[in-house]
Design a protein around this motif. Structure first.
Motif, PDB file in Angstrom:
ATOM      1  N   TYR A  75      -1.107  12.240   0.787  1.00  0.00           N
ATOM      2  CA  TYR A  75      -1.662  12.883   1.567  1.00  0.00           C
ATOM      3  C   TYR A  75      -1.235  14.597   1.408  1.00  0.00           C
ATOM      4  N   TYR A 134       0.369   5.783  -0.154  1.00  0.00           N
ATOM      5  CA  TYR A 134      -0.802   6.706  -0.001  1.00  0.00           C
ATOM      6  C   TYR A 134      -0.230   8.224  -0.309  1.00  0.00           C
ATOM      7  N   LYS A 189      -9.459   6.673  -5.276  1.00  0.00           N
ATOM      8  CA  LYS A 189      -9.487   7.774  -4.836  1.00  0.00           C
ATOM      9  C   LYS A 189      -9.690   8.093  -3.000  1.00  0.00           C
ATOM     10  N   PHE A 195       2.711  14.478   1.488  1.00  0.00           N
ATOM     11  CA  PHE A 195       3.241  13.378   2.121  1.00  0.00           C
ATOM     12  C   PHE A 195       2.696  12.168   1.626  1.00  0.00           C
ATOM     13  N   SER A 232       2.300   1.258   3.700  1.00  0.00           N
ATOM     14  CA  SER A 232       1.990   0.307   4.647  1.00  0.00           C
ATOM     15  C   SER A 232       1.888  -1.142   4.006  1.00  0.00           C
ATOM     16  N   LEU A 234      -6.193  12.520   2.972  1.00  0.00           N
ATOM     17  CA  LEU A 234      -5.925  11.412   1.740  1.00  0.00           C
ATOM     18  C   LEU A 234      -6.503  11.906   0.466  1.00  0.00           C
ATOM     19  N   GLN A 255       0.877   3.091   9.062  1.00  0.00           N
ATOM     20  CA  GLN A 255       1.656   3.557   7.830  1.00  0.00           C
ATOM     21  C   GLN A 255       2.759   4.565   8.329  1.00  0.00           C
ATOM     22  N   HIS A 256       3.722   4.415   7.484  1.00  0.00           N
ATOM     23  CA  HIS A 256       4.944   5.292   7.648  1.00  0.00           C
ATOM     24  C   HIS A 256       5.023   6.305   6.464  1.00  0.00           C
ATOM     25  N   PHE A 257       5.595   7.216   6.978  1.00  0.00           N
ATOM     26  CA  PHE A 257       5.409   8.644   6.243  1.00  0.00           C
ATOM     27  C   PHE A 257       6.968   8.811   5.682  1.00  0.00           C
ATOM     28  N   TYR A 307       0.849  -0.942   0.117  1.00  0.00           N
ATOM     29  CA  TYR A 307      -0.076   0.029  -0.005  1.00  0.00           C
ATOM     30  C   TYR A 307       0.954   1.137   0.077  1.00  0.00           C
ATOM     31  N   TYR A 359      -4.831   6.670  -3.008  1.00  0.00           N
ATOM     32  CA  TYR A 359      -4.134   5.473  -2.219  1.00  0.00           C
ATOM     33  C   TYR A 359      -3.982   4.580  -3.542  1.00  0.00           C
TER      34      TYR A 359
END
Lengths: 113, 117
Positions: free
Chosen positions: A35, A33, A57, A90, A94, A45, A102-104, A31, A48
């Protein structure tokens, strides 16, 4: 640190120009994403991806498109940038399950004049 | 409509004391909650999470409490340290483990914590 690289880190451009932001991961996570963070809104969001060529969306997707041709790369495109898209963007990644955080990445500051 | 709310934009505490950050949500389908910490010019960093089947989760100085009936969660930091000064975001998602849920997170607007030496 999760292996997430966002590029560019900063960009200034003019209204009406196309802009592409890149997110690259080395974790082989399914996954990814995108943001945006704006004052008074937290993080919202945009789009993704749940696999190569599989995207959907988020809550603020108008004016944005995404593509994922490889597991490691997720691109966000503003086809014709507007001043309302000035923001900090961002990317996050994940694993498969919803109980994995989730890690950014460190973000891209985009200014549209 | 704001599904996840952090009603305190800022909080100031003394070093060594407890910091309590609060978060309210409206969507009863949320079943996974997270706290992130963010320093300026960096991305959010995952801090701690809790599943809706629990009412408390602890990790070192950080404890998250979940009150499902009140749709309220809180993050306790004990003892607070100057390095804890940052913006704290709570986030929530709906979905179940193993369902292939998308893990789409809804974030609050954040609380700026200042820990005074």
């Amino acid at each position: 640190d999760a292996g997430i690289t966002q590029s560019p880190r900063h960009k200034v451009t003019e209204t009406g120009t196309p802009v592409t932001l890149r997110c690259h991961q080395t974790e082989n996570h399914r996954y990814m994403y995108w943001y945006r963070q704006d004052p008074g809104h937290g993080l919202r969001l945009i789009h993704y991806s749940y696999g190569v060529k599989d995207t959907d969306k988020g809550e603020v997707s108008d004016g944005y498109s995404v593509s994922r041709s490889k597991t490691e790369d997720f691109l966000l495109t503003l086809e014709s940038a507007t001043s309302s898209q000035t923001s900090v963007y961002f990317c996050a990644i994940s694993g498969r399950y919803s109980n994995q955080p989730q890690h950014f990445g460190d973000g891209t500051r985009l200014s549209i004049l | 409509d704001q599904q996840v709310k952090q009603n305190s934009p800022s909080l100031s505490v003394q070093e060594g004391r407890i910091s309590i950050l609060n978060c309210d949500y409206t969507n009863s389908m949320f079943d996974y909650f997270l706290w992130y910490k963010k320093y300026p010019a960096e991305g959010p960093t995952f801090l701690i999470s809790i599943s809706s089947i629990k009412d408390k989760n602890e990790d070192g100085r950080f404890t998250v409490f979940l009150n499902k009936s009140a749709k309220h969660l809180s993050l306790h930091i004990v003892p607070s340290q100057p390095g804890d000064s940052a913006v704290y975001f709570c986030a929530a998602s709906a979905g179940s483990v193993g369902s292939g849920a998308t893990n789409k997170l809804i974030f609050g607007t954040g609380t700026l914590l200042a820990v005074q030496p």
